[in-house]
Design a protein around this motif. Structure first.
Motif, PDB file in Angstrom:
ATOM      1  N   GLU A  67       0.658  -1.027  -0.115  1.00  0.00           N
ATOM      2  CA  GLU A  67       0.083   0.155   0.080  1.00  0.00           C
ATOM      3  C   GLU A  67       0.962   1.293   0.011  1.00  0.00           C
ATOM      4  OE1 GLU A  67      -4.062   0.390   2.074  1.00  0.00           O
ATOM      5  OE2 GLU A  67      -2.579   1.038   3.371  1.00  0.00           O
ATOM      6  N   ASN A  69       0.547   5.198   0.379  1.00  0.00           N
ATOM      7  CA  ASN A  69      -0.541   6.490   0.987  1.00  0.00           C
ATOM      8  C   ASN A  69       0.406   7.704   0.582  1.00  0.00           C
ATOM      9  OD1 ASN A  69      -2.560   4.937   2.086  1.00  0.00           O
ATOM     10  ND2 ASN A  69      -1.165   4.490   3.948  1.00  0.00           N
ATOM     11  N   LYS A 171      -2.043  -1.234  -3.642  1.00  0.00           N
ATOM     12  CA  LYS A 171      -2.815  -0.025  -3.837  1.00  0.00           C
ATOM     13  C   LYS A 171      -2.478   1.229  -3.401  1.00  0.00           C
ATOM     14  CE  LYS A 171      -7.367   1.137  -1.528  1.00  0.00           C
ATOM     15  NZ  LYS A 171      -8.733   0.798  -1.351  1.00  0.00           N
TER      16      LYS A 171
END
Ligand code: ZN
Length: 176
Positions: A67, A69, A171
């Motif tokens: 992930e 961010n 992601k």
């Protein structure tokens, strides 16, 4: 790009004066044919620490992160991919490509057809938000992109080397 190389050269000169024998990482510059999607004209070195990150990969098919961010306060964001393995890129190449989740399958399929000579990214693919060059063991590559590209939808990062996207993916999203 000129500025980047000037900085790299300065770093080499500085480290050469240190007396020890540093092994400079092999930095792969962006392939012009795959860098045609709007690319931020900013050097990663100029970005604050919270606006860049490093991802590692090795001779197994994996990234060390699932992930990413991205702070929405960052206008530009840099991702540096490190391949800590030993296998050359023709056999165990990795890149980091970012696209909308809905575009991922198409980007991967067209990348396969684009072959190694195009770093497994279709030239001028407008679905590609950002892509590092494909690298092999011991190499490092960086891509900088506009964070505004990550607005309004779901986005993923992945490796487009044949067979890697299923494992090497995660992601990427804007966060406050
Ligand atoms: Zn890969």
């Amino acid at each position: 790009m000129k500025k980047y190389w000037a900085l790299a050269a300065t770093a080499l000169i500085l480290s050469a004066c240190g007396g020890s024998e540093p092994t400079p990482p092999t930095n792969v510059s962006a392939n012009p044919s795959t860098a045609s999607a709007p690319v931020a004209n900013v050097s990663a070195n100029a970005l604050p620490a919270e606006c860049k990150m490093e991802i590692s990969s090795d001779d197994t098919m994996r990234f060390d992160t699932k992930e990413i961010n991205v702070k929405s306060s960052c206008t530009d964001f840099a991702i540096t991919l490190k391949h800590t393995g030993k296998i050359p890129k023709a056999a165990m190449g990795h890149n980091v490509v970012i696209a909308a989740l809905a575009d991922k399958a198409g980007v991967v399929a067209d990348g396969l057809e684009a072959k190694l000579e195009n770093d497994y990214v279709k030239p001028n693919d407008t679905r590609v938000i950002a892509a590092t060059p494909l690298i092999g063991g011991g190499e490092t590559a960086t891509v900088v992109f506009k964070t505004s590209k990550l607005k309004g939808g779901e986005f993923e990062f992945f490796c487009t080397f044949p067979g890697h996207a299923a494992m090497m993916t995660g992601k990427i999203q804007l966060v406050d």
